[in-house]
Design a protein around this motif. Structure first.
Motif, PDB file in Angstrom:
ATOM      1  N   ASP A   5       0.829  -1.212   0.000  1.00  0.00           N
ATOM      2  CA  ASP A   5       0.000   0.000   0.000  1.00  0.00           C
ATOM      3  C   ASP A   5       0.862   1.261   0.000  1.00  0.00           C
ATOM      4  O   ASP A   5       0.422   2.326  -0.410  1.00  0.00           O
ATOM      5  CB  ASP A   5      -0.969   0.000   1.189  1.00  0.00           C
ATOM      6  N   ASN A   6       2.097   1.134   0.512  1.00  0.00           N
ATOM      7  CA  ASN A   6       3.052   2.250   0.411  1.00  0.00           C
ATOM      8  C   ASN A   6       4.034   1.938  -0.697  1.00  0.00           C
ATOM      9  O   ASN A   6       4.596   0.838  -0.738  1.00  0.00           O
ATOM     10  CB  ASN A   6       3.831   2.424   1.723  1.00  0.00           C
ATOM     11  N   PHE A   7       4.252   2.900  -1.561  1.00  0.00           N
ATOM     12  CA  PHE A   7       5.144   2.661  -2.703  1.00  0.00           C
ATOM     13  C   PHE A   7       6.605   2.512  -2.246  1.00  0.00           C
ATOM     14  O   PHE A   7       7.113   3.324  -1.480  1.00  0.00           O
ATOM     15  CB  PHE A   7       5.045   3.810  -3.703  1.00  0.00           C
ATOM     16  N   ASP A   8       7.237   1.457  -2.699  1.00  0.00           N
ATOM     17  CA  ASP A   8       8.683   1.277  -2.490  1.00  0.00           C
ATOM     18  C   ASP A   8       9.237   0.699  -3.800  1.00  0.00           C
ATOM     19  O   ASP A   8       8.857  -0.400  -4.211  1.00  0.00           O
ATOM     20  CB  ASP A   8       8.937   0.306  -1.327  1.00  0.00           C
ATOM     21  N   THR A  30       8.053   6.558   8.043  1.00  0.00           N
ATOM     22  CA  THR A  30       7.558   6.837   9.395  1.00  0.00           C
ATOM     23  C   THR A  30       6.365   7.796   9.378  1.00  0.00           C
ATOM     24  O   THR A  30       5.677   7.955  10.360  1.00  0.00           O
ATOM     25  CB  THR A  30       8.681   7.444  10.265  1.00  0.00           C
ATOM     26  N   GLY A  31       6.130   8.434   8.262  1.00  0.00           N
ATOM     27  CA  GLY A  31       4.984   9.332   8.164  1.00  0.00           C
ATOM     28  C   GLY A  31       4.969   9.971   6.795  1.00  0.00           C
ATOM     29  O   GLY A  31       5.976   9.954   6.095  1.00  0.00           O
TER      30      GLY A  31
END
Ligand SMILES: Cc1cc2nc3c(=O)[nH]c(=O)nc-3n(C[C@H](O)[C@H](O)[C@H](O)COP(=O)(O)OP(=O)(O)OC[C@H]3O[C@@H](n4cnc5c(N)ncnc54)[C@H](O)[C@@H]3O)c2cc1C
Length: 319
Positions: free
Chosen positions: A68-71, A185-186
């Motif tokens: 869900d978070n792009f990496d 972290t945010g």
């Protein structure tokens, strides 16, 4: 043999640039006499069967909250695994920020030739030749790709979204999702009503506006047009506007359907980021401003008089 298209998701919806990539990839598949398939990453993916409307027959869904978070590294490995298992010969991504981070990594991992920033369908008459922009959009290069697997990243607004009938088969993709090496972290969402890189209309202003206190009229015009706001580099450098609004050679390269440039001279470095816009409207008090040469419509006059009148006129038209 297939064409695999990476469909990028934001807040549960496929991005417009990815709809273009899906339409383009489906056409490439038709050209090659094969099928188009899509790969979608993350849990918050929306109605994936509906991607069939853009010509794909199958959607490989890699469901994992890690995605869900792009990496870029994690995404690259996952897309590469799906591409190998699907036997993809051609991989299509959009040349947006995520695509720019994934495509070269994917190219290295799969030993695949990459054409980044493609602007046309490949010529497959003899070989596989793809046209791309070079020298900040001042010229084209036709790149011949000879590797067995080929990767194309498509410039936004270079190919239309083509929507038809159809439902895609959605299959869960069984691939290993590594833990990212970078921990987020945010995150802070950029302010603004519309995302700049995905916007259909962009209202942009430069040093001609004299100071940050005068941006109200730019925002008002952007609001009535449901547009994103942008600015020239000196404006961002002077902290009149946030850096994420800076467009040009050293800022974002955008290609909206309509770009309205207010009090911007049209330096080559600015044009490099906006000259792929479909229609350019320039408002400048100097009739000799270089931007007028790149404009489809030009208004010579004082922005402080013209912009509020434009906003009122558009409000009236829109009722
Ligand atoms: C390596 C390098 C990279 C660069 N990268 C970028 C980049 O990515 N993006 C970028 O934008 N620039 C970039 N620049 C800077 C670029 O060269 C220009 O200096 C910059 O774009 C000028 O910004 P501007 O048009 O807002 O300001 P100006 O050049 O000062 O132009 C202001 C314009 O406003 C007009 N104006 C003034 N008052 C009014 C009024 N009342 N109503 C209407 N019009 C008015 C003037 O006629 C003028 O044309 C880069 C430069 C270098 C050297």
């Amino acid at each position: 043999m297939s064409v695999l298209i990476f469909a990028d998701i934001a807040e549960g919806q496929v991005k417009k640039s990815s709809l273009e990539a899906l339409s383009y990839g489906s056409k490439v598949a038709a050209q090659l006499g094969t099928t188009a398939e899509a790969v979608v990453l993350g849990d918050n993916a929306g109605d994936l069967a509906s991607l069939g409307k853009y010509g794909v027959k199958k959607v490989h869904h890699v469901s994992s909250s890690t995605l869900d978070n792009f990496d870029a590294q994690v995404y690259t490995k996952v897309i590469a695994e799906v591409a190998l298992s699907a036997g993809a010969d051609v991989i299509v991504l959009s040349n947006n920020l995520n695509g720019k981070a994934i495509a070269p990594r994917l190219s290295a991992r799969l030993k695949a030739g990459l054409v980044s920033g493609a602007v046309a369908l490949p010529d497959t008459a003899s070989g596989f030749v793809v046209r791309k922009n070079v020298f900040s959009g001042k010229a084209y290069a036709n790149i011949s790709v000879s590797t067995p697997v080929k990767i194309i990243s498509l410039n936004s607004n270079a190919y239309p979204v083509t929507e038809g009938e159809g439902t895609a088969e959605v299959v869960p993709a069984n691939v290993t999702v590594d833990a990212p090496k970078v921990k987020v972290t945010g995150s802070t969402k950029a302010s603004g009503e519309v995302s700049l890189t995905e916007a259909e209309i962009v209202v942009s202003a430069g040093r001609g506006l004299k100071g940050p206190e005068n941006w109200g009229m730019v925002e008002d015009l952007a609001h009535v047009l449901h547009a994103a706001t942008a600015c020239s580099r000196p404006v961002a450098d002077a902290d009149w506007r946030p850096h994420h609004e800076h467009v040009g050679q050293t800022g974002f390269a955008i290609a909206p359907n309509l770009y309205v440039a207010i009090g911007i001279s049209g330096a080559i470095q600015h044009l490099a980021g906006v000259n792929r816009s479909k229609v350019i409207v320039v408002i400048n008090k100097d009739p000799e401003a270089p931007f007028f040469k790149a404009a489809d419509y030009g208004i010579v006059g004082d922005a402080f008089e013209i912009v509020p009148k434009m906003t009122e006129a558009i409000k009236k038209i829109k009722g």
